[in-house]
Design an enzyme around this catalytic site. Structure first.
Site, PDB file in Angstrom:
ATOM      1  N   GLY A   1       6.747   4.226   4.904  1.00 22.56           N
ATOM      2  CA  GLY A   1       6.933   5.182   5.653  1.00 22.56           C
ATOM      3  C   GLY A   1       8.157   5.181   6.199  1.00 22.56           C
ATOM      4  N   GLY A   2       8.594   6.100   7.165  1.00 25.55           N
ATOM      5  CA  GLY A   2       9.540   5.977   7.987  1.00 25.55           C
ATOM      6  C   GLY A   2      10.393   4.492   8.470  1.00 25.55           C
ATOM      7  CG  PHE A   3       9.304   3.865  12.429  1.00 21.42           C
ATOM      8  CD1 PHE A   3       9.828   3.324  12.830  1.00 21.42           C
ATOM      9  CD2 PHE A   3       8.709   5.236  12.280  1.00 21.42           C
ATOM     10  CE1 PHE A   3      10.519   4.980  13.567  1.00 21.42           C
ATOM     11  CE2 PHE A   3       8.691   5.753  12.812  1.00 21.42           C
ATOM     12  CZ  PHE A   3       9.812   5.557  13.656  1.00 21.42           C
ATOM     13  N   GLY A   4       9.213   1.715   7.906  1.00 19.88           N
ATOM     14  CA  GLY A   4       8.819   0.513   6.942  1.00 19.88           C
ATOM     15  C   GLY A   4       6.949   0.625   5.685  1.00 19.88           C
ATOM     16  N   PRO A   5       7.560  -0.539   5.045  1.00 18.03           N
ATOM     17  CG  PRO A   5       8.154  -2.316   4.193  1.00 18.03           C
ATOM     18  CD  PRO A   5       8.723  -2.094   5.335  1.00 18.03           C
TER      19      PRO A   5
ATOM     20  CE  LYS B   1       2.595   1.966  10.372  1.00 15.49           C
ATOM     21  NZ  LYS B   1       3.491   2.749  11.012  1.00 15.49           N
TER      22      LYS B   1
ATOM     23  CG  LEU C   1      -1.792  -0.793   1.365  1.00 19.42           C
ATOM     24  CD1 LEU C   1      -2.602  -0.796   2.133  1.00 19.42           C
ATOM     25  CD2 LEU C   1      -2.461  -0.991   0.218  1.00 19.42           C
ATOM     26  N   GLY C   2       1.684   1.242   0.596  1.00 19.29           N
ATOM     27  CA  GLY C   2       3.043   2.356   0.909  1.00 19.29           C
ATOM     28  C   GLY C   2       4.056   1.727   1.682  1.00 19.29           C
TER      29      GLY C   2
ATOM     30  CG  ASP D   1       4.555  12.869  10.536  1.00 22.05           C
ATOM     31  OD1 ASP D   1       4.811  12.008   9.474  1.00 22.05           O
ATOM     32  OD2 ASP D   1       4.937  13.835   9.769  1.00 22.05           O
TER      33      ASP D   1
END
Length: 642
Positions: A510-514, A529, A507-508, A626
């Site tokens: 972020g800074g901590f992982g897919p 996540k 899906l996308g 954020d």
């Protein structure tokens, strides 16, 4: 003289069409109902009047609950033709028809074929709006009734089905959205086969069916729980086919609604204590309710992985497609039928009976007679009883491939499926002879398992003693639900749900992982996540964060469903948001058009409520540092039209 006569006629006409204002449940042919006035049923259960849904300014004539503070509309007259102002009038014309006029134009009307001298409109406490002949007294004969023309809501005592004499088809159709009661594409109707079925449709696509009625419930539903607050009825006669329900306790207020937002048929019960509607049941309930998911002769078992399994005596038609998760081609027989070669039957239990489109019913035959009837017809593929009460009665035959079968462990029915003599003999041999390979494997495995459990018990006891002596909290990978106050998922389950963390499911990131979309074995959609190894977060920090997020519960915060800690893997499982994130819409030329001002306002309010909870109302004060469009997720209840 002519002038005076003209004045007299006009004045008389005005008197006879005087606007209705006092609280009553009836409207006569000499009265009209204006916007702002209402009819109220005798005991105050329902109210008829004009309203505007949601943020719309259009005006509609509808019926809603009178004594419920949350206005809940159950019927709309002019759902296809709203009025634009408050000048509309409801009246009875000279032919005895109910007419809604706006500025002299007829917006909506009934079509009663019988002309009467004293027509009377009455709103009943059942929520039914009826047009009667007042000279008939209380004969119970209606010239017209709103129950014959339902919109999106099914009320107690209402019939859903077809009058076989007149052709009247009573079906439910969803609103397009909360602001627009015009017909959507989500439909619930009865299909009039030899063995009728209750079905739901997405436009022209067959979406769900309940299975045929078995005398107590539908074969595709689990057995009814004891002490149900409703009684159910299904009628199949020469005159009509319909289903209905009735409350056992008149104090219970219940309704069934077609919800196009999530494509659920939802039953709600009003809870007086909380002053809100409580969702009681909904259909479809899981992945296996998807019509024809496993194809011909496929059996959907929600607890298995994969959920689709070929029935005994059948194998996948296309093994490659089947193993890749495409079950649409279904299964084929191991051995072809040979009508002259002594075919027989295998009994399958606890099934949702197949689609009845190509079936035949006789309510008076015994099960043995039914078997003989099927054997004597080379095109007959299966048989079953019609009514399961009192040991079973009646006969249902199927004459085509068997489609849309699923396992119902707490209900379902017996189905006898035709097999060739050679296949019956093979299955009997397999059943009677133990598999020597399985025996040779199972015994050593059981012995090793017990030995392993013994070793684990020994070391666990030593570990517990060591912890007690040192009075410390271990920082290793050992975690429990009590420790985290959250369900723990095993890595195998998450891997299967995400198709081995496939890129197609991504899906996308972020800074901590897919983040991946996943579907659990029960059909529940999740967002996964997967923390990357370079996130810099150790086990202790991860567990602390999980505990923190789990304690934050608010309708405008994405819910954390569980986590997975296994080896080096750190995984968080969230509820899945089907409308994705806000940036997907507002930065997309096409998506931006879907966000009308009503949706934009709802999104802004949702963000504000979530932040207020984090910053002020929660016991744990959290500062969200954020806030951006990609971190605003949109749930299924946002009506976006896609």
């Amino acid at each position: 003289m002519d002038s005076l006569s003209f004045m007299f006629i006009v004045v008389t006409s005005l008197l006879f069409t005087s606007q209705f204002s006092s609280a009553t449940d009836t409207l006569t042919s000499t009265q009209s109902l204006a916007d702002g006035s209402t009819l109220i049923s005798k005991h105050g259960s329902f109210e008829l009047g004009f309203f505007s849904p949601g943020s719309s300014r259009n005006r509609y004539l509808g019926i809603w609950y009178k004594n419920i503070p949350v206005r809940t509309v159950v019927w709309v007259a002019n759902r296809r033709a709203p009025t634009k102002n408050s000048t509309a009038l409801l009246m009875i014309d000279i032919k005895g028809n109910l007419v809604l006029k706006d500025g002299g134009s007829v917006v909506w009307s009934t079509n009663s074929k019988r002309e009467v001298q004293t027509p009377l409109l009455q709103l009943l406490d059942s929520g039914n709006l009826v047009l009667i002949d007042a000279s008939d007294g209380h004969s119970g004969i209606y010239l017209w009734q709103s129950f014959d023309y339902p919109t999106d809501t099914f009320l107690p005592g209402m019939k859903l089905g077809v009058n076989l004499k007149t052709g009247l088809d009573r079906r439910l159709t969803s609103w397009k959205n909360w602001d627009d009661p015009s017909p959507g594409d989500f439909v619930w109707k009865i299909l009039v086969y030899n063995n009728p079925e209750s079905t739901m449709w997405k436009g022209s696509k067959f979406y769900f069916r309940t299975g045929p009625w078995n005398g107590i419930t539908y074969s595709g539903k689990p057995q009814l729980k004891p002490n149900q607050p409703f009684s159910f009825n299904f009628v199949h006669s020469d005159d009509e086919v319909y289903c209905a329900y009735y409350p056992k306790n008149k104090s219970v207020i219940s309704r069934i609604v077609m919800n196009q937002t999530n494509y659920w048929r939802e039953r709600y019960i009003w809870e007086e204590a909380s002053q809100s509607w409580s969702l009681y049941t909904y259909l479809p309930t899981d992945y296996c309710d998807t019509y024809g998911l496993c194809g011909a002769y496929g059996n959907c078992i929600i607890t298995d992985s994969p959920v689709c399994q070929c029935l005994k005596g059948f194998n996948p038609k296309s093994p490659d497609n089947w193993n890749s998760g495409d079950w649409s081609q279904g299964c084929v027989r191991n051995k072809s039928l040979n009508c002259q070669d002594g075919d027989g039957f295998i009994k399958f239990t606890e099934l949702k009976l197949p689609d009845t489109k190509y079936s035949w019913v006789n309510k008076n035959m015994s099960l043995e007679e039914c078997r003989g009837k099927c054997l004597n017809n080379c095109n007959c593929t299966a048989y079953s009883v019609v009514d399961i009460r009192n040991g079973g009665s009646g006969c249902a035959l199927w004459f085509n491939d068997l489609i849309d079968i699923r396992q119902i462990p707490s209900g379902g029915q017996d189905l006898y499926i035709r097999m060739s003599a050679s296949e019956l003999a093979r299955l009997e041999t397999v059943k009677d002879e133990p598999d020597e390979k399985i025996v040779a494997i199972v015994i050593p495995v059981v012995v090793l398992a017990f030995a392993f459990l013994g070793v684990c018990y020994y070391f666990c006891q030593r570990r517990i003693i060591k912890l007690k002596d040192k009075n410390e909290i271990d920082g290793s990978d050992e975690s429990s639900e009590e420790d985290l106050d959250l369900p723990l998922f095993d890595l195998v389950t998450i891997t299967r749900a995400t198709n081995k963390f496939s890129l197609n499911n991504k899906l996308g990131e972020g800074g901590f992982g897919p983040v991946y979309k996943g579907i659990l074995a029960d059909g529940h959609e999740i967002a996964v996540k997967r923390l990357s190894s370079n996130s810099g977060q150790g086990l202790k920090e991860f567990k602390n964060e999980v505990k923190l997020i789990a304690r934050l519960q608010h309708r405008n915060l994405v819910k954390l469903l569980g986590c997975c800690i296994q080896g080096e893997e750190r995984v968080l499982i969230y509820e899945y948001m089907p409308n994705r994130s806000l940036d997907f819409l507002i930065f997309d030329r096409t998506g931006g058009k879907l966000l009308d001002w009503s949706n934009r306002f709802d999104i802004v309010c949702g963000i504000a409520r979530g932040l207020l909870y984090l910053h002020q109302d929660s016991r744990l004060r959290i500062i969200h540092r954020d806030l951006k469009a990609s971190n605003v997720l949109l749930d299924m209840y946002l009506a976006l039209g896609f």
